[in-house]
Design a protein around this motif. Structure first.
Motif, PDB file in Angstrom:
ATOM      1  N   ALA A 169      61.035 -20.280  81.199  1.00  0.00           N
ATOM      2  CA  ALA A 169      60.323 -21.320  80.466  1.00  0.00           C
ATOM      3  C   ALA A 169      59.787 -22.769  81.064  1.00  0.00           C
ATOM      4  CB  ALA A 169      61.148 -21.799  79.219  1.00  0.00           C
ATOM      5  N   ALA A 170      60.137 -22.615  82.380  1.00  0.00           N
ATOM      6  CA  ALA A 170      60.026 -23.902  83.533  1.00  0.00           C
ATOM      7  C   ALA A 170      58.625 -24.375  83.447  1.00  0.00           C
ATOM      8  CB  ALA A 170      60.487 -23.510  84.689  1.00  0.00           C
ATOM      9  N   VAL A 171      57.532 -23.581  83.192  1.00  0.00           N
ATOM     10  CA  VAL A 171      56.228 -23.990  83.267  1.00  0.00           C
ATOM     11  C   VAL A 171      55.863 -24.884  82.024  1.00  0.00           C
ATOM     12  CG1 VAL A 171      55.481 -22.053  81.651  1.00  0.00           C
ATOM     13  CG2 VAL A 171      53.868 -23.009  83.457  1.00  0.00           C
ATOM     14  N   TYR A 172      56.730 -24.726  81.001  1.00  0.00           N
ATOM     15  CA  TYR A 172      56.522 -25.526  79.940  1.00  0.00           C
ATOM     16  C   TYR A 172      57.369 -26.877  79.714  1.00  0.00           C
ATOM     17  CZ  TYR A 172      54.441 -21.275  78.574  1.00  0.00           C
ATOM     18  OH  TYR A 172      53.803 -19.890  78.637  1.00  0.00           O
ATOM     19  N   THR A 173      58.750 -26.864  80.406  1.00  0.00           N
ATOM     20  CA  THR A 173      59.773 -27.803  80.312  1.00  0.00           C
ATOM     21  C   THR A 173      59.281 -29.202  80.323  1.00  0.00           C
ATOM     22  OG1 THR A 173      60.503 -27.475  82.145  1.00  0.00           O
ATOM     23  CG2 THR A 173      61.458 -25.935  80.467  1.00  0.00           C
ATOM     24  N   SER A 174      58.242 -29.602  81.207  1.00  0.00           N
ATOM     25  CA  SER A 174      57.768 -30.908  81.474  1.00  0.00           C
ATOM     26  C   SER A 174      57.341 -31.520  80.303  1.00  0.00           C
ATOM     27  CB  SER A 174      57.001 -31.028  82.783  1.00  0.00           C
ATOM     28  OG  SER A 174      55.731 -29.999  82.496  1.00  0.00           O
ATOM     29  N   LYS A 175      56.929 -30.867  79.226  1.00  0.00           N
ATOM     30  CA  LYS A 175      56.141 -31.336  78.260  1.00  0.00           C
ATOM     31  C   LYS A 175      57.155 -31.937  77.114  1.00  0.00           C
ATOM     32  CE  LYS A 175      52.053 -28.563  78.665  1.00  0.00           C
ATOM     33  NZ  LYS A 175      51.208 -27.646  77.895  1.00  0.00           N
ATOM     34  N   LYS A 176      58.218 -31.340  76.752  1.00  0.00           N
ATOM     35  CA  LYS A 176      59.016 -31.715  75.896  1.00  0.00           C
ATOM     36  C   LYS A 176      60.533 -31.613  76.276  1.00  0.00           C
ATOM     37  CE  LYS A 176      58.100 -30.676  71.371  1.00  0.00           C
ATOM     38  NZ  LYS A 176      57.890 -30.031  70.335  1.00  0.00           N
ATOM     39  N   ILE A 177      60.982 -30.900  77.138  1.00  0.00           N
ATOM     40  CA  ILE A 177      62.511 -30.383  77.037  1.00  0.00           C
ATOM     41  C   ILE A 177      63.236 -31.563  77.368  1.00  0.00           C
ATOM     42  CG2 ILE A 177      62.634 -30.305  79.585  1.00  0.00           C
ATOM     43  CD1 ILE A 177      63.644 -27.589  77.435  1.00  0.00           C
ATOM     44  N   MET A 178      63.062 -32.422  78.146  1.00  0.00           N
ATOM     45  CA  MET A 178      63.816 -33.661  78.388  1.00  0.00           C
ATOM     46  C   MET A 178      64.152 -34.730  77.217  1.00  0.00           C
ATOM     47  SD  MET A 178      64.835 -32.791  81.474  1.00  0.00           S
ATOM     48  CE  MET A 178      66.175 -34.076  81.542  1.00  0.00           C
ATOM     49  N   THR A 179      63.241 -34.728  76.172  1.00  0.00           N
ATOM     50  CA  THR A 179      63.352 -35.395  75.293  1.00  0.00           C
ATOM     51  C   THR A 179      63.896 -34.651  73.964  1.00  0.00           C
ATOM     52  OG1 THR A 179      61.135 -35.242  74.400  1.00  0.00           O
ATOM     53  CG2 THR A 179      61.692 -37.100  75.960  1.00  0.00           C
TER      54      THR A 179
ATOM     55  N   PHE B 121      60.816 -12.738  78.177  1.00  0.00           N
ATOM     56  CA  PHE B 121      60.314 -12.446  79.587  1.00  0.00           C
ATOM     57  C   PHE B 121      59.047 -12.977  79.882  1.00  0.00           C
ATOM     58  CE2 PHE B 121      58.444  -9.441  82.778  1.00  0.00           C
ATOM     59  CZ  PHE B 121      59.469  -9.434  83.590  1.00  0.00           C
ATOM     60  N   ARG B 122      58.725 -13.610  81.107  1.00  0.00           N
ATOM     61  CA  ARG B 122      57.905 -14.221  81.529  1.00  0.00           C
ATOM     62  C   ARG B 122      56.302 -13.871  81.234  1.00  0.00           C
ATOM     63  NH1 ARG B 122      59.999 -11.902  86.289  1.00  0.00           N
ATOM     64  NH2 ARG B 122      58.464 -10.541  87.262  1.00  0.00           N
ATOM     65  N   SER B 123      56.167 -12.616  81.229  1.00  0.00           N
ATOM     66  CA  SER B 123      54.864 -12.070  80.483  1.00  0.00           C
ATOM     67  C   SER B 123      54.709 -12.191  79.204  1.00  0.00           C
ATOM     68  CB  SER B 123      54.708 -10.615  81.280  1.00  0.00           C
ATOM     69  OG  SER B 123      55.610  -9.807  80.511  1.00  0.00           O
ATOM     70  N   ASN B 124      55.746 -12.261  78.432  1.00  0.00           N
ATOM     71  CA  ASN B 124      55.621 -12.424  77.116  1.00  0.00           C
ATOM     72  C   ASN B 124      55.757 -13.828  76.427  1.00  0.00           C
ATOM     73  OD1 ASN B 124      55.509  -9.803  76.349  1.00  0.00           O
ATOM     74  ND2 ASN B 124      57.577  -9.253  76.350  1.00  0.00           N
ATOM     75  N   TYR B 125      56.517 -14.639  77.110  1.00  0.00           N
ATOM     76  CA  TYR B 125      56.873 -16.027  76.782  1.00  0.00           C
ATOM     77  C   TYR B 125      55.743 -16.695  76.981  1.00  0.00           C
ATOM     78  CZ  TYR B 125      60.057 -19.313  75.219  1.00  0.00           C
ATOM     79  OH  TYR B 125      61.027 -20.274  74.708  1.00  0.00           O
TER      80      TYR B 125
ATOM     81  N   GLU C 228      53.388 -20.774  75.777  1.00  0.00           N
ATOM     82  CA  GLU C 228      53.571 -21.912  75.147  1.00  0.00           C
ATOM     83  C   GLU C 228      54.053 -21.933  73.639  1.00  0.00           C
ATOM     84  OE1 GLU C 228      51.992 -26.527  75.781  1.00  0.00           O
ATOM     85  OE2 GLU C 228      50.641 -24.762  76.441  1.00  0.00           O
ATOM     86  N   GLU C 229      53.217 -21.210  72.796  1.00  0.00           N
ATOM     87  CA  GLU C 229      53.349 -21.051  71.616  1.00  0.00           C
ATOM     88  C   GLU C 229      54.695 -20.793  71.025  1.00  0.00           C
ATOM     89  OE1 GLU C 229      51.148 -17.072  69.937  1.00  0.00           O
ATOM     90  OE2 GLU C 229      50.031 -18.461  71.158  1.00  0.00           O
ATOM     91  N   ASN C 230      55.244 -19.590  71.984  1.00  0.00           N
ATOM     92  CA  ASN C 230      56.639 -19.162  71.839  1.00  0.00           C
ATOM     93  C   ASN C 230      57.742 -20.167  72.212  1.00  0.00           C
ATOM     94  OD1 ASN C 230      55.111 -16.335  73.430  1.00  0.00           O
ATOM     95  ND2 ASN C 230      55.916 -16.298  71.350  1.00  0.00           N
ATOM     96  N   PHE C 231      57.316 -20.982  73.271  1.00  0.00           N
ATOM     97  CA  PHE C 231      58.283 -22.077  73.523  1.00  0.00           C
ATOM     98  C   PHE C 231      58.429 -23.091  72.589  1.00  0.00           C
ATOM     99  CE2 PHE C 231      58.534 -26.205  75.704  1.00  0.00           C
ATOM    100  CZ  PHE C 231      59.499 -26.149  76.204  1.00  0.00           C
ATOM    101  N   ASN C 232      57.119 -23.683  72.057  1.00  0.00           N
ATOM    102  CA  ASN C 232      57.120 -24.738  70.865  1.00  0.00           C
ATOM    103  C   ASN C 232      57.901 -24.050  69.826  1.00  0.00           C
ATOM    104  OD1 ASN C 232      55.704 -26.300  72.707  1.00  0.00           O
ATOM    105  ND2 ASN C 232      53.744 -25.635  71.798  1.00  0.00           N
ATOM    106  N   LYS C 233      57.716 -22.695  69.390  1.00  0.00           N
ATOM    107  CA  LYS C 233      58.317 -22.187  68.260  1.00  0.00           C
ATOM    108  C   LYS C 233      60.060 -22.252  68.477  1.00  0.00           C
ATOM    109  CE  LYS C 233      58.927 -18.069  65.292  1.00  0.00           C
ATOM    110  NZ  LYS C 233      58.356 -16.787  64.954  1.00  0.00           N
ATOM    111  N   ASP C 234      60.258 -21.864  69.669  1.00  0.00           N
ATOM    112  CA  ASP C 234      61.469 -22.061  70.092  1.00  0.00           C
ATOM    113  C   ASP C 234      62.415 -23.601  69.900  1.00  0.00           C
ATOM    114  OD1 ASP C 234      62.559 -19.436  70.231  1.00  0.00           O
ATOM    115  OD2 ASP C 234      62.001 -19.160  72.300  1.00  0.00           O
ATOM    116  N   ILE C 235      61.527 -24.225  70.436  1.00  0.00           N
ATOM    117  CA  ILE C 235      61.871 -25.582  70.251  1.00  0.00           C
ATOM    118  C   ILE C 235      62.138 -26.273  68.834  1.00  0.00           C
ATOM    119  CG2 ILE C 235      61.020 -28.030  70.738  1.00  0.00           C
ATOM    120  CD1 ILE C 235      62.016 -27.262  73.022  1.00  0.00           C
TER     121      ILE C 235
END
Length: 265
Positions: free
Chosen positions: A155-165, A233-237, A239-246
């Motif tokens: 998920a590292a490719v998406y973390t800079s957007k929201k993860i730290m907050t 897994f990276r080929s499945n995950y 940004e929309e999946n990341f946002n849903k998990d958040i």
């Protein structure tokens, strides 16, 4: 070691149980040697990251490892290898130790197969918090699977957007992990908890021999974890999946009592 393990199980201290079990080399899987064996590659290739194994191949390997661990969990190999061996059996249900010991081993194998290396710290030691997160996913603790995926390198490719907050600030991580730990303890450190999982498959479990309960519980939990790791897994995950998990993590956090939330330092 036996006294510490017995006491920790009796009072439901999951972290202490894991810390005590991790003192035994029986629960440790060497990532390089393991992947070299299951991928049929040299250890040097594994170290250099020269791995071109498709997701489909990984899934097949994972299924075989699950079957192997479930089969072995019905034996007495893990118990007999612990200091004190069978002395433990007369004090607490053997299934509890068997389940936890083989679950820790299987977690590592599945994590390495799907490129999740977050359960290892910089010194190469297994991280207890990471194991709790994997166990929480295995036993369907609310939010555990989402937190596991968001915390992974995939998920590292998406973390800079929201993860730290949001999801992984100290104020959210530890209260959620504490809740996950409670769920896992209730489902793994008591005979009733193991029976509850097994009863989903076999309503009447009174006739199941020792080891059978562990195998049934472990198979259900292992398949659950495997499915969630495939999703992440990276080929499945995406940004929309990341946002849903958040969103799932934030919703779970909002339900945690305020007194259990630590201030962010």
């Amino acid at each position: 070691m036996n006294n510490n393990l017995i006491k920790a199980i009796q009072i439901g201290e999951l972290t202490k149980v894991l810390e005590t079990l991790l003192e035994s080399p029986l629960v440790h899987i060497d990532r390089i040697k393991f992947l070299s064996k299951v991928y049929d590659l040299s250890e040097d290739d594994i170290r250099k990251g020269k791995i071109t194994i498709s997701l489909r191949e990984r899934e097949e390997i994972a299924k075989r490892r699950i079957r192997k661990n479930v089969r072995e969990s019905t034996s007495i190999s893990f118990l007999s290898g612990l200091p004190g061996g069978f002395a433990l059996v007369g004090t607490i249900p053997a299934d509890i130790i068997q389940n936890m010991g083989y679950s820790i081993r299987l977690i590592q194998e599945l994590a390495y197969i799907y490129d999740y290396e977050d359960i290892i710290d910089q010194d190469g030691e297994l991280k207890v918090d990471g194991l709790i997160l994997f166990l929480g996913t295995m036993f369907s603790a609310q939010g555990a699977a989402s937190l596991l995926r968001v915390a992974s390198a995939n998920a590292a490719v998406y973390t800079s957007k929201k993860i730290m907050t949001t999801a992984l600030t100290k104020g959210m991580w530890y209260p959620m992990l504490k809740n996950v730990s409670k769920v896992v303890a209730s489902k793994t450190l008591t005979k009733k908890g193991l029976a509850g999982a097994a009863s989903k498959v076999i309503p009447v479990i009174g006739g199941i021999a020792s080891g059978g309960l562990t195998a049934i519980t472990m198979e259900i939990a292992a398949k659950k974890l495997n499915n969630e790791l495939i999703k992440g897994f990276r080929s499945n995950y995406k940004e929309e999946n990341f946002n849903k998990d958040i969103e799932i993590i934030e919703a779970e956090f909002e339900e945690i009592p305020s007194e259990s939330v630590e201030p962010i330092s």
